[in-house]
Design a protein around this motif. Structure first.
Motif, PDB file in Angstrom:
ATOM      1  N   ALA A  26       0.832  -1.202   0.000  1.00 49.38           N
ATOM      2  CA  ALA A  26       0.000   0.000   0.000  1.00 49.38           C
ATOM      3  C   ALA A  26       0.866   1.252   0.000  1.00 49.38           C
ATOM      4  O   ALA A  26       1.844   1.340   0.731  1.00 49.38           O
ATOM      5  N   ARG A  27       0.509   2.203  -0.827  1.00 50.95           N
ATOM      6  CA  ARG A  27       1.234   3.474  -0.897  1.00 50.95           C
ATOM      7  C   ARG A  27       0.848   4.374   0.283  1.00 50.95           C
ATOM      8  O   ARG A  27       1.618   5.228   0.686  1.00 50.95           O
ATOM      9  N   ASN A  28      -0.368   4.180   0.783  1.00 49.66           N
ATOM     10  CA  ASN A  28      -0.857   5.057   1.839  1.00 49.66           C
ATOM     11  C   ASN A  28      -0.500   4.531   3.213  1.00 49.66           C
ATOM     12  O   ASN A  28      -0.915   3.456   3.605  1.00 49.66           O
ATOM     13  N   ALA A  29       0.251   5.320   3.949  1.00 49.07           N
ATOM     14  CA  ALA A  29       0.565   4.985   5.327  1.00 49.07           C
ATOM     15  C   ALA A  29      -0.616   5.422   6.195  1.00 49.07           C
ATOM     16  O   ALA A  29      -1.433   6.240   5.777  1.00 49.07           O
ATOM     17  N   ILE A  30      -0.705   4.856   7.392  1.00 51.45           N
ATOM     18  CA  ILE A  30      -1.832   5.168   8.279  1.00 51.45           C
ATOM     19  C   ILE A  30      -1.344   5.846   9.555  1.00 51.45           C
ATOM     20  O   ILE A  30      -0.167   5.788   9.900  1.00 51.45           O
ATOM     21  N   ASP A  34      -4.889   4.461  13.889  1.00 46.12           N
ATOM     22  CA  ASP A  34      -5.432   3.419  13.015  1.00 46.12           C
ATOM     23  C   ASP A  34      -4.669   2.106  13.180  1.00 46.12           C
ATOM     24  O   ASP A  34      -5.254   1.020  13.093  1.00 46.12           O
ATOM     25  N   LYS A  81       4.817  12.924   7.284  1.00 45.45           N
ATOM     26  CA  LYS A  81       4.039  13.793   6.398  1.00 45.45           C
ATOM     27  C   LYS A  81       4.215  15.220   6.918  1.00 45.45           C
ATOM     28  O   LYS A  81       3.955  15.493   8.088  1.00 45.45           O
ATOM     29  N   SER A  83       3.166  19.151   6.574  1.00 42.84           N
ATOM     30  CA  SER A  83       2.165  20.062   6.026  1.00 42.84           C
ATOM     31  C   SER A  83       2.343  21.431   6.665  1.00 42.84           C
ATOM     32  O   SER A  83       2.881  21.556   7.760  1.00 42.84           O
ATOM     33  N   LEU A  99       3.473   8.717  10.308  1.00 43.98           N
ATOM     34  CA  LEU A  99       2.575   7.718   9.733  1.00 43.98           C
ATOM     35  C   LEU A  99       3.260   6.360   9.723  1.00 43.98           C
ATOM     36  O   LEU A  99       4.471   6.264   9.568  1.00 43.98           O
ATOM     37  N   THR A 101       3.974   3.026   7.805  1.00 46.32           N
ATOM     38  CA  THR A 101       3.955   2.523   6.428  1.00 46.32           C
ATOM     39  C   THR A 101       3.309   1.142   6.377  1.00 46.32           C
ATOM     40  O   THR A 101       3.068   0.509   7.409  1.00 46.32           O
ATOM     41  N   GLN A 105       3.012  -1.591   9.307  1.00 45.75           N
ATOM     42  CA  GLN A 105       1.757  -2.191   9.756  1.00 45.75           C
ATOM     43  C   GLN A 105       1.910  -3.700   9.913  1.00 45.75           C
ATOM     44  O   GLN A 105       1.527  -4.276  10.935  1.00 45.75           O
TER      45      GLN A 105
END
Length: 118
Positions: A26-30, A34, A81, A83, A99, A101, A105
């Motif tokens: 998965a490209r999206n880390a949480i 979560d 991340k 911002s 996050l 990765t 996870q």
């Protein structure tokens, strides 16, 4: 006989393998919260605050600002991340969010499920 047993074991493990592959790719880390939910869904009673405490005690995140340690970053368990937030026209402030990765996870869920965590 032995081959049949191995095939049955592989068939039984198939959903876990599919999940691990999906998550690790998965490209999206949480977010850490979560991850705590994911671990709890797998039968380990833990929440976000206790997970943060465990991560600090075991050297995965720093005690001061909850950023990942260099070792954890080198292992590929976390991503940062960055911002920029502008509060009411003042100077923009840079916010960093830790996050977990996909690799992280799988790593942490397995670590908790193996019973390595008290």
């Amino acid at each position: 006989c032995m081959l049949e047993e191995k095939n049955q074991q592989l068939e039984k493990a198939k959903p876990k393998v599919v999940f691990a592959d999906a998550v690790s790719d998965a490209r999206n880390a949480i977010l850490m919260r979560d991850l705590a939910k994911l671990i709890k869904q797998n039968g380990v009673d833990i929440g976000e605050k206790r997970l943060y405490k465990w991560m600090r005690e075991n050297g995965y995140i720093c005690t001061t600002d909850c950023s990942p340690t260099q070792r954890a970053m080198d292992m590929g368990l976390f991503a940062i991340k960055v911002s920029t937030v502008n509060y009411g026209g003042n100077i923009p402030i840079e916010k960093r969010t830790t996050l977990v990765t996909g690799k992280g996870q799988v790593y942490f869920v397995n670590k908790f499920l193996e019973g390595l965590v008290a």
